[in-house]
Design a protein around this motif. Structure first.
Motif, short mmCIF file in Angstrom:
data_model
loop_
_atom_site.label_atom_id
_atom_site.label_comp_id
_atom_site.label_asym_id
_atom_site.label_seq_id
_atom_site.Cartn_x
_atom_site.Cartn_y
_atom_site.Cartn_z
N ASP A 70 -6.83 4.57 16.30
CA ASP A 70 -8.07 3.86 16.61
C ASP A 70 -8.04 2.53 15.88
N ASP A 120 -13.77 -3.06 19.11
CA ASP A 120 -13.81 -2.91 20.57
C ASP A 120 -12.74 -3.74 21.28
N ARG A 151 -9.51 -1.99 20.87
CA ARG A 151 -9.64 -0.67 21.52
C ARG A 151 -9.52 -0.81 23.04
N ARG A 184 -5.96 -1.22 23.92
CA ARG A 184 -5.31 0.10 23.84
C ARG A 184 -5.64 0.95 25.06
N ASP A 185 -6.91 1.00 25.42
CA ASP A 185 -7.32 1.87 26.52
C ASP A 185 -6.84 1.36 27.87
#
Lengths: 753, 81
Positions: A82, A86, A89, A92-93
């Motif tokens: 993690d 944001d 993130r 990453r997502d």
């Protein structure tokens, strides 16, 4: 920090057109791009991607693939850390989906195997059970309450209530009373426009080679616009320290903003960490289209009021941008740039970012500005035509200049728009006769430019040659420009200077190559590094001559006595000083690190002539001229190349390029056969006129030039085609079917002007 | 005092206040004071903002000096392609 204001004018190297330093390597195949790296025992990485526009992942079973001989590692989202914010993130997502896939092409699981065939076979053995969800790919539909929600809870605190959760951001800019302004207008035009998503279209696909050892230390080779950004993002996603990852940028085969983020690098590192082997990943072209950043598509309403003598009284724009399945702020730049060319008593722009089931947007040259400026410049053109005014004179009448309160707030310092418009007006192109079925269009364009974090080292070698080490991948000729500025500052021949782009362990953090910042900011840091080296050389020579440091100065590449009282000493050249460096204190180097400011905004004006075939709807660009305030053009060939390249990409955006989605939410044209970029035979020679209005924020007057040229072409083309067709075009690209459909029933193309 | 002008959509977070007066000598100080006076601005400032000081765009430089006679605009975090 503030730098010396612009001061130098008597250039010897800057402003010349030497041969490009990377040319031989590139034409002989010696240059090493992302896909050119290899390592012993290297595995091949591949990604399984979603066939759905939007679906929940119910079950993911990789057991059969794991048992396939030759498969060495499989990674999913669960293998990532993690990052804690944001922004990272979301990156990453976007690599590998979390619990649901958000667009056609979204990565799901990655495999590393001994060879490509085994990796491909392994992907087929992976079982993914999806529960398809309703999807939305259209920006206006996605805004409506009740639209399928792409991600929940992503709206920021400024988003007004009552909209779909897909609306993640809202921005508003402007000043004055728009309604009062409209009341003063003799003519008001209000129109809505649409632009489709376009890809940056770089020829080199994303590629990397990652190797992580059992000690947790990693090496990464990749094609990127910013190796330091790659290190930061990958370290956060892998959960490792930055010092454990060294990133080296390859030669780059185009980026245009699309390589200012990562799409495969953390996956390759995770596969390498798991397998203990180097892992190479190279995207296929279809993957590049389906899963890397196109720009936003947009839906824009513009309203402008004008007096009959051509003075704009007020303007408003509502801009709705979709940037795919993750939040982005590109719409805010559109809202700021839309009316930036104009001095307006009243202006108001509002922008919304909207999530859709499309790939995550990535920056593309002046992100957000081209579509906004297209809409505004189309309406300005229409007003000029309906009021029977010259469209260029209308722009001159309303042009922003020094002291103008810009549409996005700040007061403009010295800017070059009026000079650029005057140059266009005086150019033969503007009054050249047109042939049958031909028409002419023009448009202004604007981009902000900025400087940013920059770190440069400059070494004086013992033979009098110079090594410059900088940290920004060269996507537009920056190595040449940096070498030229070093040579200029040190007073040495250009062929004595070599500039290299180094890895992340060798310099402090450099921002990515974006924002038209590199020639400005890295050049500025190079000049300062050279000045630091010169200061050291002056000190050494003063000590050799046994006089005060203040009694020497630097002139034409030599240390010389500063005046008659300094004594009679022959000039000592840089080469002579370098040759005795070992005896005068050791190596001589200069270094500079900064967060550079003073980049200065940029304006351009484009004129184009088109010929429209009323039987097929095909548009041929027959003449095109670009005018731009470039500040001091360090290497005019490269500046012209930027101007021509931006125009070419803008022509593609205006005429052919678009992401086409089917009813099933899947991309219909993920390849260069069906996604048509302009090729050489589509384009006329693009003429360029460089205006060298010195930027006061740079010691040589340099201004960023790379992004502004893609801003005006959309409207310039649309204004020309609208004139030829006799109907205002409001949807880009103006592909042949759209142009054909636009012709008034039974009419033929008209000769314009 | 530095007069900091905000962009329009932030006014919903500052009770409609478009210009915020802050006591600061650097842009970092301006950010600190903006959050102190209007805590609702914190999420936006944490996501990232830039400044335009006398028309020059400045990003990420907390130590950049500012003076009361300068025009200071808060603008969205600047990126490019």
């Amino acid at each position: 920090m503030a730098f010396e204001r612009y001061q130098k004018t008597d250039f010897k190297v800057v402003g010349t057109r030497p041969r490009r330093p990377d040319g031989i390597d590139k034409v002989t195949g010696k240059a090493l791009y992302g896909a050119d790296a290899t390592a012993p025992g290297m595995l091949v990485g591949r990604i399984l991607r979603s066939p759905h526009a939007h679906a929940r992942i119910l079950r993911l079973d990789t057991s059969r693939a794991e048992r396939l001989s030759g498969v060495k590692a499989i990674v999913t989202h669960a293998d990532f850390a993690d990052p804690g914010d944001d922004f990272t993130r979301d990156i990453r997502d976007n690599l590998l989906a979390r619990d649901k896939v958000l667009y056609d092409g979204h990565g799901v699981v990655a495999v590393a195997a001994l060879d490509a065939e085994t990796a491909a076979a392994a992907l087929k053995l992976i079982e993914v059970e999806y529960a398809p969800l309703p999807h939305v790919t259209d920006v206006d539909k996605a805004m409506r309450p009740g639209a399928p929600v792409v991600q929940e809870g992503r709206s920021n605190e400024t988003v007004p209530a009552g909209l779909s959760q897909n609306v993640t951001g809202f921005w508003e800019f402007g000043h004055g009373d728009a309604e009062a302004g409209f009341a003063k207008a003799d003519r008001i035009v209000e129109r809505s426009f649409r632009t489709e998503a376009t890809h940056q279209g770089y020829i080199e696909p994303h590629a990397c080679l990652a190797s992580m050892g059992s000690d947790g230390r990693a090496e990464l080779w990749c094609c990127t616009q910013g190796q330091f950004m790659v290190r930061t993002v990958c370290a956060a996603i892998l959960g490792i320290e930055a010092s454990h990852l060294r990133v080296t940028a390859s030669e780059i085969g185009g980026g245009f903003g699309g390589k200012t983020t990562v799409f495969i690098e953390p996956i390759a590192l995770a596969l390498s960490r798991k397998s203990g082997k180097p892992v190479k990943m190279v995207m296929k072209r279809a993957e590049v289209f389906r899963a890397t950043g196109p720009t936003c598509s947009s839906s824009i309403d513009v309203k402008i009021g004008m007096t009959r003598d051509g003075r704009i009284t007020a303007g408003t724009a509502n801009l709705r941008y979709q940037g795919g399945a993750f939040p982005c702020e590109t719409a805010s730049f559109g809202a700021q740039a839309a009316f930036a060319a104009y001095d307006m008593p009243a202006v108001r722009t509002r922008a919304w970012n909207v999530l859709t089931n499309r790939p995550k947007e990535a920056a593309y040259r002046a992100p957000g500005a081209p579509m906004a400026v297209y809409a505004v410049e189309s309406v300005v053109d229409e007003l000029a035509k309906t009021l029977d005014l010259d469209p260029l004179e209308v722009r001159l009448t309303n042009a922003a200049r020094k002291g103008t309160k810009s549409s996005y707030g700040p007061t403009f310092p010295d800017i070059g728009l009026v000079a650029t418009l005057e140059a266009a007006k005086a150019h033969p192109h503007y009054t050249a006769p047109l042939g049958p079925n031909q028409a002419r269009g023009l448009s202004c364009g604007f981009w902000f430019n900025f400087g940013g974090n920059t770190c440069v080292s400059l070494n004086v070698n013992s033979d009098g040659t110079i090594g410059v080490t900088e940290g920004n991948p060269d996507i537009g000729g920056s190595r040449a420009s940096i070498s030229m500025m070093a040579a200029e500052e040190l007073g040495v021949p250009l062929d004595k200077v070599r500039t290299v782009i180094t890895d992340t362990n060798s310099l402090g953090y450099n921002d990515v190559t974006d924002g038209s910042r590199v020639t400005f900011a890295v050049g500025l840091a190079t000049i300062e590094a050279a000045r630091a080296a010169k200061k050291k050389m002056c000190r050494r020579v003063s000590r050799l001559w046994e006089i005060d440091e203040e009694a020497v100065t630097w002139k034409d590449g030599c240390v010389v006595p500063a005046g008659p009282n300094a004594g009679d000493h022959p000039p000592m050249s840089l080469a002579e000083i370098a040759a005795i460096a070992d005896n005068t204190g050791g190596p001589i180097a200069g270094h500079h690190e900064t967060n550079a400011d003073g980049a200065g905004v940029s304006f351009g004006v484009h004129i184009c002539d088109v010929e429209v075939d009323s039987e097929t709807g095909a548009v041929k660009v027959v003449r095109y001229t670009v005018f731009q305030d470039a500040g001091k053009a360090v290497h005019p060939d490269y500046v012209e190349g930027q101007m021509q390249g931006g125009a070419a990409q803008g022509i593609g955006w205006a005429l052919n390029e678009e992401y086409v989605y089917g009813e099933d939410g899947r991309l219909q044209n993920p390849g260069f056969l069906d996604y048509r970029v302009p090729v050489a035979s589509d384009l006329p020679p693009i003429e360029t006129v460089i205006l060298e209005i010195a930027n006061p924020g740079h010691p040589y007057g340099v201004r960023g030039v790379g992004e502004t040229p893609i801003v005006p072409p959309l409207a310039a083309l649309s204004n020309a085609v609208s004139q030829a067709v006799g109907v205002r075009m409001t949807h880009l690209p103006m592909s042949p079917p759209r142009v054909l459909a636009a012709f008034p029933s039974g009419s033929a193309a008209r000769t314009a002007r | 005092m530095i007069q900091v002008r905000l962009w329009g959509s932030l006014l919903s977070l500052t009770d409609g206040q478009e210009t915020v007066e802050v006591e600061a000598r650097t842009l970092g100080g301006v950010l600190r004071e903006l959050v102190r006076i209007h805590p609702a601005l914190k999420p936006q400032i944490d996501r990232g903002v830039s400044f335009a000081v006398d028309g020059t765009i400045i990003r990420d430089d907390w130590l950049h000096p500012v003076a009361p006679d300068q025009e200071v605009f808060l603008i969205p975090y600047m990126t490019g392609g």
